[in-house]
Design a protein around this motif. Sequence first.
Motif, PDB file in Angstrom:
ATOM      1  N   LYS A 162      45.267  33.921  78.996  1.00 55.66           N
ATOM      2  CA  LYS A 162      45.549  32.975  77.911  1.00 55.66           C
ATOM      3  C   LYS A 162      45.705  31.552  78.455  1.00 55.66           C
ATOM      4  O   LYS A 162      45.241  30.589  77.834  1.00 55.66           O
ATOM      5  N   GLU A 163      46.308  31.424  79.627  1.00 59.79           N
ATOM      6  CA  GLU A 163      46.435  30.096  80.245  1.00 59.79           C
ATOM      7  C   GLU A 163      45.069  29.563  80.673  1.00 59.79           C
ATOM      8  O   GLU A 163      44.781  28.367  80.534  1.00 59.79           O
ATOM      9  N   SER A 164      44.200  30.435  81.194  1.00 58.63           N
ATOM     10  CA  SER A 164      42.856  30.012  81.607  1.00 58.63           C
ATOM     11  C   SER A 164      42.033  29.581  80.408  1.00 58.63           C
ATOM     12  O   SER A 164      41.305  28.587  80.474  1.00 58.63           O
ATOM     13  N   VAL A 165      42.132  30.322  79.313  1.00 61.67           N
ATOM     14  CA  VAL A 165      41.425  29.944  78.088  1.00 61.67           C
ATOM     15  C   VAL A 165      41.938  28.602  77.579  1.00 61.67           C
ATOM     16  O   VAL A 165      41.157  27.740  77.155  1.00 61.67           O
ATOM     17  N   SER A 166      43.245  28.406  77.641  1.00 64.61           N
ATOM     18  CA  SER A 166      43.837  27.143  77.206  1.00 64.61           C
ATOM     19  C   SER A 166      43.289  25.972  78.017  1.00 64.61           C
ATOM     20  O   SER A 166      42.964  24.916  77.465  1.00 64.61           O
ATOM     21  N   ARG A 167      43.158  26.164  79.328  1.00 67.59           N
ATOM     22  CA  ARG A 167      42.615  25.081  80.172  1.00 67.59           C
ATOM     23  C   ARG A 167      41.139  24.829  79.860  1.00 67.59           C
ATOM     24  O   ARG A 167      40.703  23.682  79.821  1.00 67.59           O
ATOM     25  N   ARG A 168      40.362  25.899  79.654  1.00 73.29           N
ATOM     26  CA  ARG A 168      38.947  25.717  79.321  1.00 73.29           C
ATOM     27  C   ARG A 168      38.801  25.027  77.966  1.00 73.29           C
ATOM     28  O   ARG A 168      37.849  24.267  77.742  1.00 73.29           O
ATOM     29  N   ALA A 169      39.736  25.286  77.055  1.00 70.84           N
ATOM     30  CA  ALA A 169      39.656  24.683  75.724  1.00 70.84           C
ATOM     31  C   ALA A 169      39.781  23.165  75.768  1.00 70.84           C
ATOM     32  O   ALA A 169      39.337  22.473  74.845  1.00 70.84           O
ATOM     33  N   LEU A 170      40.353  22.628  76.840  1.00 71.57           N
ATOM     34  CA  LEU A 170      40.406  21.173  76.985  1.00 71.57           C
ATOM     35  C   LEU A 170      39.014  20.580  77.011  1.00 71.57           C
ATOM     36  O   LEU A 170      38.793  19.446  76.561  1.00 71.57           O
ATOM     37  N   HIS A 171      38.043  21.333  77.537  1.00 69.15           N
ATOM     38  CA  HIS A 171      36.654  20.860  77.566  1.00 69.15           C
ATOM     39  C   HIS A 171      36.021  20.884  76.182  1.00 69.15           C
ATOM     40  O   HIS A 171      34.926  20.333  75.987  1.00 69.15           O
ATOM     41  N   LEU A 172      36.672  21.532  75.232  1.00 61.43           N
ATOM     42  CA  LEU A 172      36.227  21.530  73.836  1.00 61.43           C
ATOM     43  C   LEU A 172      36.990  20.489  73.017  1.00 61.43           C
ATOM     44  O   LEU A 172      36.825  20.413  71.804  1.00 61.43           O
ATOM     45  N   GLY A 173      37.834  19.724  73.694  1.00 58.18           N
ATOM     46  CA  GLY A 173      38.645  18.736  73.001  1.00 58.18           C
ATOM     47  C   GLY A 173      39.876  19.315  72.336  1.00 58.18           C
ATOM     48  O   GLY A 173      40.510  18.654  71.506  1.00 58.18           O
ATOM     49  N   CYS A 174      40.242  20.551  72.701  1.00 56.95           N
ATOM     50  CA  CYS A 174      41.345  21.262  72.037  1.00 56.95           C
ATOM     51  C   CYS A 174      42.535  21.417  72.976  1.00 56.95           C
ATOM     52  O   CYS A 174      42.368  21.788  74.137  1.00 56.95           O
ATOM     53  N   ARG A 175      43.702  21.173  72.443  1.00 56.03           N
ATOM     54  CA  ARG A 175      44.942  21.436  73.180  1.00 56.03           C
ATOM     55  C   ARG A 175      45.607  22.656  72.564  1.00 56.03           C
ATOM     56  O   ARG A 175      46.318  22.555  71.558  1.00 56.03           O
ATOM     57  N   LEU A 176      45.317  23.806  73.134  1.00 59.92           N
ATOM     58  CA  LEU A 176      45.809  25.075  72.599  1.00 59.92           C
ATOM     59  C   LEU A 176      46.957  25.582  73.449  1.00 59.92           C
ATOM     60  O   LEU A 176      46.865  25.597  74.679  1.00 59.92           O
ATOM     61  N   GLN A 177      48.030  25.986  72.803  1.00 61.21           N
ATOM     62  CA  GLN A 177      49.162  26.561  73.526  1.00 61.21           C
ATOM     63  C   GLN A 177      48.833  28.004  73.906  1.00 61.21           C
ATOM     64  O   GLN A 177      48.406  28.796  73.051  1.00 61.21           O
ATOM     65  N   PRO A 178      48.988  28.380  75.180  1.00 59.18           N
ATOM     66  CA  PRO A 178      48.658  29.749  75.595  1.00 59.18           C
ATOM     67  C   PRO A 178      49.320  30.820  74.741  1.00 59.18           C
ATOM     68  O   PRO A 178      48.697  31.843  74.437  1.00 59.18           O
ATOM     69  N   ASP A 179      50.559  30.588  74.323  1.00 60.81           N
ATOM     70  CA  ASP A 179      51.271  31.596  73.532  1.00 60.81           C
ATOM     71  C   ASP A 179      50.631  31.828  72.166  1.00 60.81           C
ATOM     72  O   ASP A 179      50.888  32.857  71.525  1.00 60.81           O
ATOM     73  N   ASN A 180      49.810  30.879  71.714  1.00 67.35           N
ATOM     74  CA  ASN A 180      49.170  31.019  70.399  1.00 67.35           C
ATOM     75  C   ASN A 180      47.795  31.674  70.486  1.00 67.35           C
ATOM     76  O   ASN A 180      47.147  31.896  69.456  1.00 67.35           O
ATOM     77  N   ILE A 181      47.340  31.963  71.687  1.00 68.53           N
ATOM     78  CA  ILE A 181      46.014  32.543  71.888  1.00 68.53           C
ATOM     79  C   ILE A 181      46.120  34.071  71.884  1.00 68.53           C
ATOM     80  O   ILE A 181      47.039  34.637  72.479  1.00 68.53           O
ATOM     81  N   VAL A 182      45.184  34.700  71.207  1.00 69.10           N
ATOM     82  CA  VAL A 182      45.107  36.163  71.156  1.00 69.10           C
ATOM     83  C   VAL A 182      43.815  36.590  71.849  1.00 69.10           C
ATOM     84  O   VAL A 182      42.733  36.070  71.540  1.00 69.10           O
ATOM     85  N   ILE A 183      43.923  37.513  72.800  1.00 75.18           N
ATOM     86  CA  ILE A 183      42.750  38.051  73.487  1.00 75.18           C
ATOM     87  C   ILE A 183      42.214  39.229  72.682  1.00 75.18           C
ATOM     88  O   ILE A 183      42.973  40.117  72.284  1.00 75.18           O
ATOM     89  N   ALA A 184      40.910  39.226  72.433  1.00 76.62           N
ATOM     90  CA  ALA A 184      40.260  40.279  71.650  1.00 76.62           C
ATOM     91  C   ALA A 184      39.225  40.992  72.509  1.00 76.62           C
ATOM     92  O   ALA A 184      38.941  40.587  73.643  1.00 76.62           O
ATOM     93  N   SER A 185      38.646  42.046  71.973  1.00 70.65           N
ATOM     94  CA  SER A 185      37.671  42.821  72.755  1.00 70.65           C
ATOM     95  C   SER A 185      36.313  42.152  72.820  1.00 70.65           C
ATOM     96  O   SER A 185      35.473  42.519  73.645  1.00 70.65           O
ATOM     97  N   SER A 186      36.049  41.161  71.955  1.00 66.46           N
ATOM     98  CA  SER A 186      34.795  40.407  71.942  1.00 66.46           C
ATOM     99  C   SER A 186      34.972  39.237  70.999  1.00 66.46           C
ATOM    100  O   SER A 186      35.961  39.163  70.255  1.00 66.46           O
TER     101      SER A 186
END
Length: 479
Positions: A162-186
Amino acid sequence: MPSHSPDPSQPLYAQIAQGISQLIDGQVFKAGKRLPSVREVAAQNTVSVSTAVQAYRWLEERNLITAKPKSGYYVASRNKGPALPATSRPPKYSLQVDSQNRSEQIGLENFPGPIVSFGGTCPKDPDFFDEARVRAAVNRATREHRFSLVAYTDSSGTPALKESVSRRALHLGCRLQPDNIVIASSCINAVSLCLRAVTKPGDVVALESPTHFGFLDLIESLNLRALEIPTHPKDGMSLSALQLALDTQPVKAVLSVPTLSNPLGAVMKNSDKKALVQMLTKHQVPLIEDVVFNDLLASDERRKAAKAYDVDGWVMVCGSFSKTLTPGVRMGWCEAGRWKDSVMRLKSVHGIQTTDVLEHALADLLTQSNYEARMRRLSGFLRERLEEARNIISECFPSGTRVSRPASGYTLWVELPEAFNTMELFKQCMAQGISFGPGALFTATDRFDHCLRLSFAGTWTDVERQALRKIGEISKGVA
């Protein structure tokens, strides 16, 4: 080279690129000729080398220039090839999606012999990905997190991923909190969770036309209605048509791929992404945004997600790295805005759990320093492949054929003259051991019978080139 006049609304590299584009249009730089080096551009515009590189990537993505290894950048051919497909014109009312599963219609399980497939978009060319690097990451994760194999996982995903996704999301212009991210199967699973959170059976979902057949399968499975919105092959969903739909139809959600849409490959302008979010926020209609292809564009400005403009949580953003990093570690993610708790609960209720070891491996791959270099390499591969395929289509398909021209991605959308029937073409090509996606699979309407989607996610050799020419040859006999 003169500096381009500054425009406060554009990044500096885009200003420089637009200045070079004007010089190309004025034939100061002629087709086939070498452009000034990156260092020369940097010096002439008093910018860093990295800014000059970004300017050239901006031009590359618009097919204005090409890069030659160890040689530099050259002005691309002025031959633009076939025209773009027409903007779609779906009906102004929603439809119940009722058809045989589209994913299965282009399945090849029962075909008796070898086949050349332009059907699916699951990347299969080994040249696209670094298999040894992926294997090493999985081995490290198995060694370092071996106890997770005998324990239940956290329902929302591991903190590392979730932290890695949050950091990658910065390249999309998004500031996402890791705790708000849900990992799915696809990614499609993430989209499904979001749809379940904001709709009930019978509700209307607006989406691009044509659209990814997997979205239509999903809408059908949830007993929702599809409202297709006119979509331009370059600029994406028509905002004026969407506004009309919001004013006249009971739209409960919008499902969209604003960047490198599937199958058209359209990229919505950032100003339109912002306007889209503002429009839906005003109407209090959630946007479910798929960003699975965004990393295939070279600059963060082009990658920017609609979610970047979300202030009040009306955008639910979904993604994965199966198209860009490794298809084998097929996990998705979402940040569901104001529906975060609902999505987390739905994942838990439906028993959709992922594997900690693979999550740690993916987190490892996402944080390695050469990630951006690998994305540029993959994007370059795809641009060259799509351009070569366009040239073959221009030479071998019927007169009047139109073809999309995406900045990157795996697919081309081909529009034959209206007298042609691509389902009949599909049957004849299958008899020759060649598969593709008939246009009828990408809509809930009766449109696109004369269109087809070609995917170049597999190998690209003389066998595939000849198969593509064969499709063109066969198509001339099915009008």
